[in-house]
Design an enzyme around this catalytic site. Structure first.
Site, PDB file in Angstrom:
ATOM      1  N   HIS A   1       0.836  -1.192   0.000  1.00 35.40           N
ATOM      2  CA  HIS A   1       0.000   0.000   0.000  1.00 35.40           C
ATOM      3  C   HIS A   1       0.878   1.250   0.000  1.00 35.40           C
ATOM      4  O   HIS A   1       1.894   1.319   0.698  1.00 35.40           O
ATOM      5  CB  HIS A   1      -0.925   0.018   1.217  1.00 35.40           C
ATOM      6  CG  HIS A   1      -2.086   0.946   1.053  1.00 35.40           C
ATOM      7  ND1 HIS A   1      -1.987   2.304   1.295  1.00 35.40           N
ATOM      8  CD2 HIS A   1      -3.355   0.728   0.628  1.00 35.40           C
ATOM      9  CE1 HIS A   1      -3.151   2.872   1.050  1.00 35.40           C
ATOM     10  NE2 HIS A   1      -4.002   1.933   0.645  1.00 35.40           N
ATOM     11  N   HIS A   2       0.476   2.244  -0.799  1.00 31.75           N
ATOM     12  CA  HIS A   2       1.301   3.436  -0.990  1.00 31.75           C
ATOM     13  C   HIS A   2       1.471   4.239   0.303  1.00 31.75           C
ATOM     14  O   HIS A   2       2.413   5.027   0.445  1.00 31.75           O
ATOM     15  CB  HIS A   2       0.687   4.326  -2.078  1.00 31.75           C
ATOM     16  CG  HIS A   2       1.698   5.096  -2.865  1.00 31.75           C
ATOM     17  ND1 HIS A   2       2.816   5.659  -2.301  1.00 31.75           N
ATOM     18  CD2 HIS A   2       1.758   5.412  -4.188  1.00 31.75           C
ATOM     19  CE1 HIS A   2       3.525   6.282  -3.232  1.00 31.75           C
ATOM     20  NE2 HIS A   2       2.916   6.141  -4.381  1.00 31.75           N
ATOM     21  N   SER A   3       0.590   4.043   1.257  1.00 36.23           N
ATOM     22  CA  SER A   3       0.720   4.769   2.529  1.00 36.23           C
ATOM     23  C   SER A   3       1.964   4.352   3.300  1.00 36.23           C
ATOM     24  O   SER A   3       2.404   5.055   4.212  1.00 36.23           O
ATOM     25  CB  SER A   3      -0.521   4.536   3.392  1.00 36.23           C
ATOM     26  OG  SER A   3      -0.666   3.159   3.705  1.00 36.23           O
TER      27      SER A   3
ATOM     28  N   GLY B   1       4.951   4.224   2.156  1.00 29.10           N
ATOM     29  CA  GLY B   1       6.128   4.951   1.710  1.00 29.10           C
ATOM     30  C   GLY B   1       6.008   5.330   0.259  1.00 29.10           C
ATOM     31  O   GLY B   1       5.145   4.816  -0.461  1.00 29.10           O
TER      32      GLY B   1
END
Length: 481
Positions: free
Chosen positions: A138-140, A142
């Site tokens: 998930h992009h959250s 990094g």
């Protein structure tokens, strides 16, 4: 919008991490790794235990505490994260099977009750690998540059199993401290241009939020494109071909990357416009592309110096600290879409455009603006603005430096690395990934908009060949490649 330094304990989500969990900007990063040998799952799991699981973000899950989201350390069960599908070793059309398998991942969100990453191991021979590993993160957790660097920190040189990969560091141009009046004049002139360019870029940025949209072309996604299933394809070209062009024209690899992309998109769109044109003579015309197309790409700029591969390896091995998180700004870069008589014009135009952007504080200003909006108005407003900016542009592009030599992923020599991203409101994303003597071009597309992504790969590859041939034809080759 950063998370600060990695450490133990609970951490509140950074503004950027909260943004990536917003319904309309729910983004994931994919990294497809082709291996030259079959993958031993037990060896990979043992390697993950000693490396990735020691990174706080990969051993933390998302929790809500009194209405606020935070990362909370948890015990990781690798069986929940390492997925090994039961595959027929003699599957028909393995390349197509792999594309469909990865595409199906985009249909399903991750389970928020566990750390937000997973690794799929496919022991299936494809046209360019003996087996494939697919990371989904998930992009959250990094930004893309940090996450790819972290994955590379889990690898070692094939010829030296104890050494981390060698990744070139971008050199910063030195500044002259002499020259008298002329040096002072140039410094003042550069400062004035910097201020002017920044003001213009921010006006365009605001206009993009309010009303300025790219031209509706065959590669521009419609409303809701971020929710559609994506397809991922890649093509590998010789890095030496790009270096030859770079050295001959005295530019950077990124200039060449943007020029090749501009040329490939022009070829592809010319064909698509010719197919859509009902005029019988359309295909006989040299160019079918309408004039004055506005086509821009969003470039995400990592404003925090990415931790080195060795720093990240030490962090996982010794528990030392390294900077982590999302600290990103935007650049909106215009492409010139047209057929050029001289293929070198594509890269020369790209260089002129990016040189102009380098003399601007657009990325920093967009980061600061996003931070202020997030803190003052909250995630919903920030997500709506981000969604509008991206949807009013046509595509996204990035280029990542990679290892200089062949590397192994827990003892498995790597054939290629193809990172990508999905969940943002664009139908086309192009990633260029350097690895040893290769450059992998990875496309993420909405197949409803771009039904023939392999043709676009062909056009990008052919464009590089034509640009290289033009360099040779004009006698611009230098001794050092």
């Amino acid at each position: 919008m950063g998370d600060g330094e990695a450490s133990t304990g609970d951490h509140p989500l950074s503004p950027a991490a909260r943004l990536f969990h917003a319904p309309r900007i729910n983004c994931y990063i994919l990294a497809i790794m082709g291996c030259k040998t079959r993958i031993n799952p037990d060896v990979v799991k043992a390697g993950l235990e000693q490396t990735l699981l020691k990174h706080p973000r990969f051993s933390s899950k998302l929790v809500v505490d009194r209405g606020k989201k935070k990362w909370s350390r948890t015990t990781v069960n690798l069986e929940d994260h390492v997925i090994i599908p039961d595959l027929d070793p003699k599957v028909d059309f393995p390349d197509q099977f792999l594309e469909d398998y990865v595409s199906n991942l985009t249909r399903n969100p991750m389970d928020l009750s566990k750390p937000l990453w997973e690794l799929h191991l496919l022991n299936m021979k494809t046209s360019d690998a003996e087996a494939v590993g697919v990371f989904r993160i998930h992009h959250s957790m990094g930004d893309g540059a940090s996450l790819v660097s972290l994955l590379l920190a889990c690898t070692r040189k094939t010829l030296d199993p104890e050494a981390v990969p060698t990744v070139p560091v971008k050199k910063r141009a030195g500044s002259a401290n002499s020259g008298g009046f002329w040096w002072f004049f140039l410094a003042v002139w550069s400062a004035l241009r910097l201020i002017w360019n920044t003001l213009v870029d921010m006006l365009v940025f605001v206009a993009t939020i309010v009303f300025l949209k790219d031209t509706k072309t065959p590669i521009k996604g419609a409303h809701g494109v971020e929710l559609n299933t994506k397809k991922f394809v890649h093509r590998t070209v010789k890095l030496d071909d790009m270096k030859l062009v770079k050295n001959a024209l005295n530019m950077t690899i990124n200039d060449v990357v943007l020029g090749v992309t501009q040329a490939g998109l022009s070829r592809y769109l010319n064909r698509r416009y010719g197919e859509d044109d009902k005029d019988v003579g359309a295909k006989q015309r040299k160019s079918n592309i309408p004039k004055s197309i506005r086509l821009r790409t969003a470039i995400l700029v990592n404003l925090r110096p990415t931790a080195g591969i060795q720093d990240l390896a030490d962090m996982m091995a010794k528990g030392s600290k390294a900077r982590w998180g999302n600290l990103i700004g935007y650049i909106l870069l215009p492409f010139t879409i047209a057929l050029q008589d001289n293929p070198l014009d594509y890269v020369r135009q790209a260089k002129a455009t990016i040189d102009r952007k380098k003399l601007s504080l657009e990325a920093i200003c967009t980061f600061v603006s996003a931070e202020l909006v997030l803190r003052i108005f909250g995630v919903k407003v920030a997500a709506a603005i981000t969604h509008r900016i991206l949807s009013n542009n046509t595509m996204a592009i990035s280029s990542l430096i990679g290892p200089l030599e062949e590397i192994s992923f827990y003892g498995h020599p790597m054939a290629y690395l193809a990172p990508s991203v999905y969940g943002h409101p664009q139908a086309l994303t192009v990633h260029f990934q350097q690895y040893a003597e290769k450059m992998t071009i990875a496309l993420a597309v909405d197949p409803n908009v771009i039904p023939d992504p392999h043709q676009l790969c062909d056009d990008l590859q052919e464009s590089l060949k034509l640009i290289k041939d033009a360099v040779v034809k004009e006698g611009l080759i230098k001794d050092v490649v």
